[in-house]
Design an enzyme around this catalytic site. Structure first.
Site, mmCIF file in Angstrom:
data_model
loop_
_atom_site.group_PDB
_atom_site.id
_atom_site.type_symbol
_atom_site.label_atom_id
_atom_site.label_comp_id
_atom_site.label_asym_id
_atom_site.label_seq_id
_atom_site.Cartn_x
_atom_site.Cartn_y
_atom_site.Cartn_z
ATOM 1 N N ARG A 61 0.824 -1.214 0.000
ATOM 2 C CA ARG A 61 0.000 0.000 0.000
ATOM 3 C C ARG A 61 0.852 1.255 0.000
ATOM 4 O O ARG A 61 0.420 2.315 -0.478
ATOM 5 C CB ARG A 61 -0.984 -0.010 1.178
ATOM 6 N N GLU A 98 4.739 -10.192 13.872
ATOM 7 C CA GLU A 98 4.076 -10.715 15.065
ATOM 8 C C GLU A 98 4.344 -12.221 15.196
ATOM 9 O O GLU A 98 4.629 -12.725 16.262
ATOM 10 C CB GLU A 98 2.580 -10.454 14.934
HETATM 11 P P1 AMP Z 1 4.705 -2.621 11.348
HETATM 12 O O1 AMP Z 1 5.910 -3.271 10.751
HETATM 13 O O2 AMP Z 1 4.187 -3.338 12.556
HETATM 14 O O3 AMP Z 1 4.921 -1.135 11.600
HETATM 15 O O4 AMP Z 1 3.534 -2.775 10.282
HETATM 16 C C1 AMP Z 1 3.462 -1.867 9.254
HETATM 17 C C2 AMP Z 1 3.002 -2.513 7.979
HETATM 18 O O5 AMP Z 1 1.945 -3.444 8.176
HETATM 19 C C3 AMP Z 1 2.480 -1.424 7.070
HETATM 20 O O6 AMP Z 1 3.070 -1.631 5.793
HETATM 21 C C4 AMP Z 1 0.985 -1.583 7.079
HETATM 22 O O7 AMP Z 1 0.505 -1.541 5.759
HETATM 23 C C5 AMP Z 1 0.699 -2.929 7.717
HETATM 24 N N1 AMP Z 1 -0.192 -2.866 8.897
HETATM 25 C C6 AMP Z 1 0.144 -3.186 10.172
HETATM 26 N N2 AMP Z 1 -0.886 -3.042 11.012
HETATM 27 C C7 AMP Z 1 -1.922 -2.605 10.271
HETATM 28 C C8 AMP Z 1 -3.284 -2.227 10.565
HETATM 29 N N3 AMP Z 1 -3.799 -2.282 11.813
HETATM 30 N N4 AMP Z 1 -4.054 -1.789 9.545
HETATM 31 C C9 AMP Z 1 -3.555 -1.723 8.289
HETATM 32 N N5 AMP Z 1 -2.300 -2.051 7.950
HETATM 33 C C10 AMP Z 1 -1.477 -2.485 8.925
#
Ligand code: AMP
Length: 173
Positions: A61, A98
């Site tokens: 995205r 996760e």
């Molecule tokens: P992180 O590595 O945990 O910061 O996750 C970020 C990536 O996961 C981004 O590229 C987001 O598109 C996706 N992502 C993680 N959590 C969500 C959420 N609650 N809603 C939408 N996209 C998420």
């Protein structure tokens, strides 16, 4: 047009893609010409007028926003992709999700040492994905001007992983 209008358009999808996750669905923003344009305008403003050589977007995205920001800033666009999608020589890095690990990669010649880069993604959660992207850009000698996201899940403190880089978020939850 306001941040409130953008925030109102983000759709919360409960238990997607798995139980316990509230997914922030940005497709209603993309589907509305005025809202999409406003999101790009606000993301461009986070560059603070700095000269940006390339906007780097994170799979998948992030590409949507980063490509539009690059066009508006007159900069190039560079994709950071999940493992196995880029056709040429890459630099890779692994990071924790996760559950388990993921690998992202960047073409070796995508960013030249000293180039001014704006990193863009749709959403900052734990910061693991952005931190992996920052690592790749640091290894290629990029001058990372900032990390800009449309949405920050502030309660996850992802920006702490990205210090000392500047993180700008348009919408905070
Ligand atoms: P992180 O590595 O945990 O910061 O996750 C970020 C990536 O996961 C981004 O590229 C987001 O598109 C996706 N992502 C993680 N959590 C969500 C959420 N609650 N809603 C939408 N996209 C998420």
């Amino acid at each position: 047009m306001s941040r409130e209008a953008l925030m109102a358009a983000v759709r919360d999808v409960v238990d997607f893609p798995k139980p316990g996750i509230v997914f922030k669905d940005i497709t209603p923003i993309l589907a509305d010409g005025a809202l999409f344009r406003e999101s790009i305008t606000l993301l461009c403003e986070t560059a603070g007028g700095a000269k940006i050589d390339k906007v780097v977007g994170i799979d998948a995205r992030g590409f949507i926003f980063a490509a539009a920001v690059a066009d508006r800033l007159g900069a190039g666009f560079v994709p950071i992709r999940k493992k196995g999608k880029l056709p040429w020589k890459t630099r890779q890095t692994a990071y924790s999700l996760e559950y388990g690990e993921a690998i992202v990669e960047l073409h070796l010649d995508a960013v030249k040492p000293g180039e001014s880069i704006l990193l863009v993604d749709d959403l900052l959660a734990t910061g693991g994905t952005a931190a992996a992207a920052v690592k790749l850009l640091d290894e290629l000698g990029a001058n990372l001007v900032g990390i800009s996201v449309l949405i920050e899940l502030e309660f996850l403190s992802g920006r702490a992983k990205l210090a000392p880089h500047v993180v700008s978020a348009i919408l905070g939850y």
